[in-house]
Design a protein around this motif. Sequence first.
Motif, PDB file in Angstrom:
ATOM      1  N   ASP A   8       0.841  -1.206   0.000  1.00 22.44           N
ATOM      2  CA  ASP A   8       0.000   0.000   0.000  1.00 22.44           C
ATOM      3  C   ASP A   8       0.874   1.254   0.000  1.00 22.44           C
ATOM      4  O   ASP A   8       0.585   2.231  -0.691  1.00 22.44           O
ATOM      5  N   PHE A   9       1.934   1.240   0.804  1.00 20.27           N
ATOM      6  CA  PHE A   9       2.805   2.414   0.874  1.00 20.27           C
ATOM      7  C   PHE A   9       3.479   2.667  -0.469  1.00 20.27           C
ATOM      8  O   PHE A   9       3.547   3.797  -0.954  1.00 20.27           O
ATOM      9  N   ARG A  10       3.976   1.603  -1.090  1.00 21.98           N
ATOM     10  CA  ARG A  10       4.639   1.754  -2.382  1.00 21.98           C
ATOM     11  C   ARG A  10       3.649   2.240  -3.450  1.00 21.98           C
ATOM     12  O   ARG A  10       3.986   3.062  -4.308  1.00 21.98           O
ATOM     13  N   TYR A  11       2.419   1.728  -3.366  1.00 14.65           N
ATOM     14  CA  TYR A  11       1.386   2.128  -4.345  1.00 14.65           C
ATOM     15  C   TYR A  11       1.100   3.623  -4.234  1.00 14.65           C
ATOM     16  O   TYR A  11       1.060   4.337  -5.242  1.00 14.65           O
ATOM     17  N   HIS A  12       0.933   4.101  -3.037  1.00 10.55           N
ATOM     18  CA  HIS A  12       0.641   5.527  -2.836  1.00 10.55           C
ATOM     19  C   HIS A  12       1.829   6.388  -3.235  1.00 10.55           C
ATOM     20  O   HIS A  12       1.677   7.477  -3.800  1.00 10.55           O
ATOM     21  N   LEU A  13       3.036   5.881  -2.952  1.00  9.17           N
ATOM     22  CA  LEU A  13       4.218   6.642  -3.306  1.00  9.17           C
ATOM     23  C   LEU A  13       4.361   6.767  -4.827  1.00  9.17           C
ATOM     24  O   LEU A  13       4.639   7.852  -5.356  1.00  9.17           O
ATOM     25  N   VAL A  14       4.111   5.668  -5.516  1.00 14.01           N
ATOM     26  CA  VAL A  14       4.188   5.694  -6.979  1.00 14.01           C
ATOM     27  C   VAL A  14       3.107   6.612  -7.555  1.00 14.01           C
ATOM     28  O   VAL A  14       3.341   7.382  -8.497  1.00 14.01           O
ATOM     29  N   SER A  15       1.924   6.547  -6.987  1.00 11.51           N
ATOM     30  CA  SER A  15       0.829   7.402  -7.472  1.00 11.51           C
ATOM     31  C   SER A  15       1.172   8.870  -7.288  1.00 11.51           C
ATOM     32  O   SER A  15       0.932   9.710  -8.170  1.00 11.51           O
ATOM     33  N   LEU A  16       1.757   9.212  -6.134  1.00 11.60           N
ATOM     34  CA  LEU A  16       2.087  10.599  -5.864  1.00 11.60           C
ATOM     35  C   LEU A  16       3.182  11.091  -6.816  1.00 11.60           C
ATOM     36  O   LEU A  16       3.112  12.205  -7.346  1.00 11.60           O
ATOM     37  N   ILE A  17       4.172  10.236  -7.058  1.00 11.20           N
ATOM     38  CA  ILE A  17       5.243  10.609  -7.990  1.00 11.20           C
ATOM     39  C   ILE A  17       4.684  10.810  -9.392  1.00 11.20           C
ATOM     40  O   ILE A  17       5.048  11.755 -10.111  1.00 11.20           O
ATOM     41  N   SER A  18       3.715   9.957  -9.788  1.00 12.65           N
ATOM     42  CA  SER A  18       3.110  10.069 -11.126  1.00 12.65           C
ATOM     43  C   SER A  18       2.377  11.387 -11.272  1.00 12.65           C
ATOM     44  O   SER A  18       2.433  12.038 -12.332  1.00 12.65           O
ATOM     45  N   VAL A  19       1.660  11.803 -10.239  1.00 12.89           N
ATOM     46  CA  VAL A  19       0.921  13.071 -10.293  1.00 12.89           C
ATOM     47  C   VAL A  19       1.894  14.232 -10.479  1.00 12.89           C
ATOM     48  O   VAL A  19       1.677  15.122 -11.320  1.00 12.89           O
ATOM     49  N   PHE A  20       2.966  14.233  -9.710  1.00 11.32           N
ATOM     50  CA  PHE A  20       3.926  15.335  -9.812  1.00 11.32           C
ATOM     51  C   PHE A  20       4.628  15.323 -11.168  1.00 11.32           C
ATOM     52  O   PHE A  20       4.886  16.380 -11.754  1.00 11.32           O
ATOM     53  N   LEU A  21       4.915  14.128 -11.697  1.00  7.60           N
ATOM     54  CA  LEU A  21       5.518  14.063 -13.017  1.00  7.60           C
ATOM     55  C   LEU A  21       4.589  14.615 -14.097  1.00  7.60           C
ATOM     56  O   LEU A  21       5.010  15.346 -14.990  1.00  7.60           O
ATOM     57  N   ALA A  22       3.299  14.228 -14.009  1.00 14.02           N
ATOM     58  CA  ALA A  22       2.333  14.719 -14.987  1.00 14.02           C
ATOM     59  C   ALA A  22       2.203  16.235 -14.898  1.00 14.02           C
ATOM     60  O   ALA A  22       2.093  16.944 -15.918  1.00 14.02           O
ATOM     61  N   LEU A  23       2.206  16.733 -13.670  1.00 12.96           N
ATOM     62  CA  LEU A  23       2.102  18.186 -13.482  1.00 12.96           C
ATOM     63  C   LEU A  23       3.329  18.876 -14.058  1.00 12.96           C
ATOM     64  O   LEU A  23       3.225  19.916 -14.731  1.00 12.96           O
ATOM     65  N   ALA A  24       4.497  18.294 -13.828  1.00  9.60           N
ATOM     66  CA  ALA A  24       5.716  18.902 -14.342  1.00  9.60           C
ATOM     67  C   ALA A  24       5.735  18.894 -15.861  1.00  9.60           C
ATOM     68  O   ALA A  24       6.113  19.892 -16.503  1.00  9.60           O
ATOM     69  N   VAL A  25       5.318  17.746 -16.448  1.00  6.99           N
ATOM     70  CA  VAL A  25       5.261  17.672 -17.905  1.00  6.99           C
ATOM     71  C   VAL A  25       4.284  18.699 -18.467  1.00  6.99           C
ATOM     72  O   VAL A  25       4.545  19.368 -19.474  1.00  6.99           O
ATOM     73  N   GLY A  26       3.137  18.858 -17.804  1.00  2.00           N
ATOM     74  CA  GLY A  26       2.150  19.833 -18.261  1.00  2.00           C
ATOM     75  C   GLY A  26       2.677  21.248 -18.216  1.00  2.00           C
ATOM     76  O   GLY A  26       2.433  22.057 -19.117  1.00  2.00           O
ATOM     77  N   ILE A  27       3.424  21.531 -17.127  1.00  2.00           N
ATOM     78  CA  ILE A  27       3.977  22.877 -17.012  1.00  2.00           C
ATOM     79  C   ILE A  27       5.010  23.127 -18.105  1.00  2.00           C
ATOM     80  O   ILE A  27       5.042  24.194 -18.731  1.00  2.00           O
ATOM     81  N   VAL A  28       5.850  22.124 -18.343  1.00  2.00           N
ATOM     82  CA  VAL A  28       6.872  22.276 -19.365  1.00  2.00           C
ATOM     83  C   VAL A  28       6.267  22.461 -20.746  1.00  2.00           C
ATOM     84  O   VAL A  28       6.645  23.353 -21.514  1.00  2.00           O
TER      85      VAL A  28
END
Length: 377
Positions: A8-28
Motif C-alpha cells: 500500500d505504501f509503495r502504491y501511494h508513493l508511486v501514485s504521488l510521484i506520477s501526479v507530480f511528473l504529470a504536473l511537471a510535464v504539463g507545465i513544461v
Amino acid sequence: MEDDDVIDFRYHLVSLISVFLALAVGIVLGAGPLRDTISDQLTGQVEVLREEKEALRVEVDENRRAIEIDTAFIEASAPALLDDVLPGYRVAVATLPGVTDDVAAAVTQRIEQAGGEITARVELSADWAAPGAESARGDVADTARSDLSGISSSETDDVVLGTALAVALTDADASSPRVPSSRATSVLEALTDGGDALVSVQGEAAPADLVLVLTTPQVPLEPDATVDPELEPTNVTWALTLAATAEAAPTVVAGYAAIDTDLLVRVRGERTVTTVDGLGTVPGQVTVPLALAAVAAEEEPTPYGSGIGAQDPLPATQELTGPPALEPAPDPTGTDAPGSPDDPTATDDPTGTDDPTGTDDPIGTDDPSATDGGDGA
C-alpha cells in the motif's frame, strides 16, 4: 511491517510521484511548445463568446425597441379602434386574488374608452378554489342554490357558485336595468356573508350586461423547481367555476398564458369561455373590450391573444347598437306621471276641452235638460 502495508505504501508513493511528473510535464509543455496553441485557442473562444454576447445584446435592444414602437402604435390607434365598440354596455369586473390595481385600472380605462360603463367591481377570495375550503364553499352553495332557477340538486358546488356569481352581477329587476332583482340581492348576500366571504364588493354595484374576470400569472418555475401539488386542483376548480359563470351570463376571462401552469391555459381547456391573454400589456388590454363586444354579439367562445392556446390575435369588429334594454318603471315625477301627455291613463285632460265645465259639460249645450241654455221657452 506486514507485506500488505508495504505494498500500500509503495502504491501511494508511486501514485504521488506520477501526479507530480504529470504536473511537471504539463507545465513544461504549457510553457513551451503548446503555449502559443493553448493561448490562441482560449483567446479565440473568449472572442467568440464576446461576439455572441454583443449580438444578443443588439437583438434584445432591437426587440425592445420594436415592442416600444408597436405599443406606441397601438396606444395611438386605440381610440379609433375602440370607438363605440361597447355603446352603453354595462360591465361588471371581478378580480381574482393578486390582480394589481394598475392592471384593473388600465382595463377599466379601455372599457370606458369603448363606450362601456363599469357598474360593479368585486374581488373574489382565494376560498373560491382553495383545496382546504371545500366545506365553506359548500355552505355558501347550499344557501345560494335555492335562489337559482334551473340548478338541480346534483350540480357541483363549482357550478352553483359560478352561476351565483353571474346572477349576482347581471340579474336586474324587471322594472329597471339599474336595480338588482331580489334574486340577485339574495345571492350576493350569500356570497358576501361572513368573515371569510367569497366576494367583496367595492362601492355600489348595479346589474351589468357583461362580466369580465381578471386573473393573475403563474410565476415561471426554476429549472429544478417542482410544481405546487395544490396548483392543478386549484386551477381546475377555478376553470369549472368560471365556465359556469360564462354559461349563465356573457363572460370574458382575461389573464396570462405564458406557461402551462397559468390559470388561463386551464380555462381555455374548457373551450366554453372567451379568453384574452397578455393582460399586463397594452395589446391585451385593448383586446378586452373587443372580446366583450364579440361575446355581446353572441360569437362562439374564442381564445384571443398570442399565448398558449390562443386561436386569433384579435376579435372581428362588431357593430353593436346598444345593450338589451328593459322597460323602465313609470316615474311619478317625470313625463309618465299621471296627468302628463304621455300618461296612458290620462288621454283626456280634465282641464281641457273635455272639462266638465266646457263644451261637453253635461250642464252645457249638450245637457238634455238645458237645450236653450237652461231657460225654458
